[in-house]
Enzyme design. Structure first.
Site, mmCIF file in Angstrom:
data_model
loop_
_atom_site.group_PDB
_atom_site.id
_atom_site.type_symbol
_atom_site.label_atom_id
_atom_site.label_comp_id
_atom_site.label_asym_id
_atom_site.label_seq_id
_atom_site.Cartn_x
_atom_site.Cartn_y
_atom_site.Cartn_z
ATOM 1 N N LYS A 1 0.822 -1.339 0.018
ATOM 2 C CA LYS A 1 -0.113 0.126 0.003
ATOM 3 C C LYS A 1 0.601 1.045 0.238
ATOM 4 O O LYS A 1 0.644 2.067 -0.902
ATOM 5 C CB LYS A 1 -1.390 -0.144 1.128
ATOM 6 C CG LYS A 1 -1.884 -0.952 1.071
ATOM 7 C CD LYS A 1 -3.134 -1.257 2.311
ATOM 8 C CE LYS A 1 -3.657 -2.436 2.074
ATOM 9 N NZ LYS A 1 -4.319 -3.026 2.939
ATOM 10 N N GLN B 1 -4.673 -1.365 9.377
ATOM 11 C CA GLN B 1 -4.321 -2.421 8.567
ATOM 12 C C GLN B 1 -5.115 -3.553 9.705
ATOM 13 O O GLN B 1 -3.939 -4.234 10.868
ATOM 14 C CB GLN B 1 -2.069 -3.077 9.001
ATOM 15 C CG GLN B 1 -2.430 -4.208 7.827
ATOM 16 C CD GLN B 1 -3.403 -4.367 6.878
ATOM 17 O OE1 GLN B 1 -3.003 -3.458 6.059
ATOM 18 N NE2 GLN B 1 -3.900 -5.027 6.382
ATOM 19 N N ASP C 1 -10.749 2.628 4.504
ATOM 20 C CA ASP C 1 -11.292 1.716 4.148
ATOM 21 C C ASP C 1 -12.914 1.565 4.030
ATOM 22 O O ASP C 1 -13.296 -0.074 4.235
ATOM 23 C CB ASP C 1 -10.231 0.954 5.218
ATOM 24 C CG ASP C 1 -9.698 -0.113 5.290
ATOM 25 O OD1 ASP C 1 -9.310 -0.602 3.878
ATOM 26 O OD2 ASP C 1 -9.147 -1.020 6.020
#
Ligand code: NAP
Length: 303
Positions: free
Chosen positions: A54, A98, A121
């Site tokens: 990422k 994460q 997200d």
């Protein structure tokens, strides 16, 4: 094999190239560069690889990556403090915690600390609620990526029978909501579904996200269906033979005989997730730029 293979790698590359162009244009218009912060707690090797990917992808499209790492024994308060610092940092457009976090931490509660306008997200309760209400907001990246893949196949979603197998908050539920927003007739299956084969066989669009290698076989699939395989299952070296060792939830060889289009694993849904994360970060940066412009106007009016 009769199905068209949906090339997620190629489509993701196109999305990323588009984001790179728009980041440049955004820089020219605003003088700003979007920034994406990743927060990794602990040293899980797979998570470290995902975060590294990422970070690299972010730099490649001209955004600024911020790489925050906390030790595996970090407390809830320490992770919360890191997230709150990033919420307040104007250089940071998007924040990604994460997952999974170490077992002693409450992942959903920590995710909920992220400002909804930086939640790239799309997993905070506010963004999940906005999606459910059909209002604008940041959407989860993998379901968004699947929508891009479906658009590429040209399948008409309005009125189509769509079946999603899996009901996780991360994927299944938001996927179903996005399909519903596109006027599909949506059925969601899970571990308690009575006859999975029979329900799947109704689908014109079948999306599978379970985490069980080759769960979906030929007899689950309606002829000419579009099949999207989200599953990522790692085989043991013995099972894998000389292949990559990564397989989906769909038996690709069997299902490709009956479907009209199918995603491979790897190279289908996987590459789309990061591409859409980058697009979400740009969307967040644009929102902040507009907001700051408005606030500056208000301040000027008050002066
Ligand atoms: P998850 O949270 O474990 O959810 C799995 C879902 O599958 C649950 O809803 C579960 O039902 C259902 N399920 C389990 N066994 C079943 C069965 N025999 N028949 C029907 N449904 C069954 O997993 P997830 O996070 O959604 O991920 C699913 C898969 O997608 C994993 O392989 C993951 O690695 C992959 N994934 C890939 C990406 C990507 O970027 N490519 C992103 C996200 C996920 P219950 O709710 O009843 O337990």
């Amino acid at each position: 094999m009769s199905a068209t293979i949906i090339d997620g790698k190629q489509i993701a590359a196109r999305v990323r190239a588009g984001v790179a162009e728009q980041v440049e244009a955004f820089g020219r218009e605003t003088g700003q560069t979007p920034g994406l912060a990743t927060v990794l707690v602990g040293e899980d090797p797979a998570s470290a690889v995902y975060v590294g990917g990422k970070q690299r992808a972010c730099a490649e499209v001209g955004m600024v990556p911020y790489d925050r790492r906390l030790p595996a024994n970090a407390t809830f308060e320490e992770v919360a403090e890191e997230l709150e610092g990033l919420n307040a940092d104007r250089a940071v457009s998007g924040i990604l915690l994460q997952l999974p976090v170490p077992a002693h931490l409450d992942g959903p509660a920590l995710t909920g600390i992220i400002s909804p306008d930086k939640d790239v997200d799309g997993l905070t309760p506010v963004n999940a609620g906005l999606l459910s209400l059909g209002r604008p907001g940041l959407r989860p990246c993998t379901p968004l990526g699947v929508m891009e893949l479906l658009a590429e196949t040209g399948v008409e979603l309005a009125g189509a029978e769509a079946v999603v197998v899996g009901r996780s908050n991360l994927f299944g539920k938001p996927m179903a909501q996005l399909l519903l927003a596109h006027n599909a007739t949506v059925t969601v299956c899970h571990s308690r579904t009575r006859d999975l084969r029979e329900v799947c066989a109704r689908a014109e669009v079948l999306i599978v996200a379970v985490g069980r290698a080759r769960l979906v076989r030929r007899e689950f699939v309606r002829p000419e269906a579009v099949v999207i395989d989200v599953g990522m299952n790692r085989l043991t070296p013995e099972e894998a033979g000389n292949k990559s060792g990564l397989v989906g939830d769909v038996d690709f060889a069997q299902v490709a005989e009956v479907a009209s289009a199918i995603t491979p694993v790897p190279g289908g849904v996987g590459p789309m997730t990061i591409a859409l994360l980058l697009r979400n970060t740009l969307q967040a940066a644009r929102y902040h730029a507009r907001l700051h412009e408005l606030l500056a106007d208000v301040e000027e009016g008050l002066a």
